[in-house]
Scaffold this motif. Structure first.
Motif, PDB file in Angstrom:
ATOM      1  N   ASP A  20     -19.963 -81.731 116.752  1.00  0.00           N
ATOM      2  CA  ASP A  20     -19.740 -80.299 116.950  1.00  0.00           C
ATOM      3  C   ASP A  20     -18.252 -79.971 117.048  1.00  0.00           C
ATOM      4  OD1 ASP A  20     -22.420 -79.749 116.885  1.00  0.00           O
ATOM      5  OD2 ASP A  20     -22.639 -79.507 119.061  1.00  0.00           O
ATOM      6  N   ALA A  21     -17.473 -80.871 117.601  1.00  0.00           N
ATOM      7  CA  ALA A  21     -16.042 -80.627 117.776  1.00  0.00           C
ATOM      8  C   ALA A  21     -15.335 -80.448 116.436  1.00  0.00           C
ATOM      9  CB  ALA A  21     -15.399 -81.757 118.570  1.00  0.00           C
ATOM     10  N   ASP A  22     -15.820 -81.122 115.406  1.00  0.00           N
ATOM     11  CA  ASP A  22     -15.181 -81.031 114.092  1.00  0.00           C
ATOM     12  C   ASP A  22     -15.289 -79.638 113.481  1.00  0.00           C
ATOM     13  OD1 ASP A  22     -14.441 -83.664 114.263  1.00  0.00           O
ATOM     14  OD2 ASP A  22     -16.173 -84.404 113.126  1.00  0.00           O
ATOM     15  N   ASP A  23     -16.306 -78.886 113.896  1.00  0.00           N
ATOM     16  CA  ASP A  23     -16.560 -77.570 113.300  1.00  0.00           C
ATOM     17  C   ASP A  23     -16.094 -76.405 114.169  1.00  0.00           C
ATOM     18  OD1 ASP A  23     -17.834 -78.941 111.231  1.00  0.00           O
ATOM     19  OD2 ASP A  23     -19.780 -78.834 112.226  1.00  0.00           O
ATOM     20  N   LEU A  56     -26.507 -84.009 132.521  1.00  0.00           N
ATOM     21  CA  LEU A  56     -25.872 -83.716 131.240  1.00  0.00           C
ATOM     22  C   LEU A  56     -25.870 -82.208 131.057  1.00  0.00           C
ATOM     23  CD1 LEU A  56     -27.439 -86.350 128.806  1.00  0.00           C
ATOM     24  CD2 LEU A  56     -25.185 -86.373 129.837  1.00  0.00           C
ATOM     25  N   ASN A  57     -24.790 -81.680 130.567  1.00  0.00           N
ATOM     26  CA  ASN A  57     -24.701 -80.243 130.318  1.00  0.00           C
ATOM     27  C   ASN A  57     -24.668 -79.909 128.838  1.00  0.00           C
ATOM     28  OD1 ASN A  57     -24.603 -79.591 133.070  1.00  0.00           O
ATOM     29  ND2 ASN A  57     -22.447 -80.141 133.126  1.00  0.00           N
ATOM     30  N   GLU A  58     -24.413 -80.889 128.011  1.00  0.00           N
ATOM     31  CA  GLU A  58     -24.331 -80.684 126.567  1.00  0.00           C
ATOM     32  C   GLU A  58     -25.264 -81.653 125.876  1.00  0.00           C
ATOM     33  OE1 GLU A  58     -22.339 -78.455 125.076  1.00  0.00           O
ATOM     34  OE2 GLU A  58     -21.123 -77.873 126.768  1.00  0.00           O
ATOM     35  N   PRO A  59     -26.001 -81.346 124.899  1.00  0.00           N
ATOM     36  CA  PRO A  59     -26.198 -80.016 124.330  1.00  0.00           C
ATOM     37  C   PRO A  59     -27.129 -79.135 125.167  1.00  0.00           C
ATOM     38  CG  PRO A  59     -27.493 -81.604 123.106  1.00  0.00           C
ATOM     39  CD  PRO A  59     -26.708 -82.361 124.147  1.00  0.00           C
ATOM     40  N   ALA A  60     -27.907 -79.734 126.054  1.00  0.00           N
ATOM     41  CA  ALA A  60     -28.768 -78.965 126.955  1.00  0.00           C
ATOM     42  C   ALA A  60     -28.597 -79.524 128.363  1.00  0.00           C
ATOM     43  CB  ALA A  60     -30.221 -79.072 126.514  1.00  0.00           C
ATOM     44  N   ARG A  61     -28.826 -78.691 129.344  1.00  0.00           N
ATOM     45  CA  ARG A  61     -28.680 -79.128 130.729  1.00  0.00           C
ATOM     46  C   ARG A  61     -29.912 -79.918 131.148  1.00  0.00           C
ATOM     47  NH1 ARG A  61     -26.381 -75.952 135.847  1.00  0.00           N
ATOM     48  NH2 ARG A  61     -24.900 -77.635 135.941  1.00  0.00           N
ATOM     49  N   MET A  62     -29.668 -81.117 131.697  1.00  0.00           N
ATOM     50  CA  MET A  62     -30.771 -81.927 132.198  1.00  0.00           C
ATOM     51  C   MET A  62     -30.277 -82.883 133.263  1.00  0.00           C
ATOM     52  SD  MET A  62     -31.730 -84.951 129.453  1.00  0.00           S
ATOM     53  CE  MET A  62     -32.116 -83.807 128.189  1.00  0.00           C
ATOM     54  N   ARG A  63     -31.155 -83.217 134.169  1.00  0.00           N
ATOM     55  CA  ARG A  63     -30.865 -84.204 135.213  1.00  0.00           C
ATOM     56  C   ARG A  63     -31.648 -85.451 134.869  1.00  0.00           C
ATOM     57  NH1 ARG A  63     -28.524 -85.546 139.649  1.00  0.00           N
ATOM     58  NH2 ARG A  63     -29.571 -86.517 141.374  1.00  0.00           N
ATOM     59  N   VAL A  64     -30.975 -86.593 134.914  1.00  0.00           N
ATOM     60  CA  VAL A  64     -31.582 -87.875 134.575  1.00  0.00           C
ATOM     61  C   VAL A  64     -31.540 -88.764 135.802  1.00  0.00           C
ATOM     62  CG1 VAL A  64     -31.393 -89.923 133.118  1.00  0.00           C
ATOM     63  CG2 VAL A  64     -30.866 -87.669 132.169  1.00  0.00           C
TER      64      VAL A  64
END
Length: 69
Positions: A20-23, A56-64
């Motif tokens: 995603d950073a490339d775009d 994790l907040n990218e690409p979706a927020r989730m707790r692992v």
């Protein structure tokens, strides 16, 4: 989640951020690259067993939460 599954999730998220950073414009790209660097550090900590839960907040927020083996 098992430790190998958590590691795989981190790797996939890392690759997605860099792709995603490339775009993106430079400011947004820099933020995404910094987030990818944070994931690299998290990956090392998870692999070493120093971390058993994370968000994790990218690409979706989730707790692992990593289950004990």
């Amino acid at each position: 989640m098992s430790r190998p599954s958590a590691i795989s999730l981190i790797v996939r998220s890392h690759k997605a951020l860099l792709a995603d950073a490339d775009d993106r414009p430079s400011t947004e790209a820099e933020r995404l690259r910094a987030a990818a660097a944070d994931l690299t550090r998290l990956l090392f900590d998870v692999r070493a067993g120093r971390v058993n839960a994370f968000e994790l907040n990218e690409p979706a927020r989730m707790r692992v939460v990593i289950s004990s083996d």
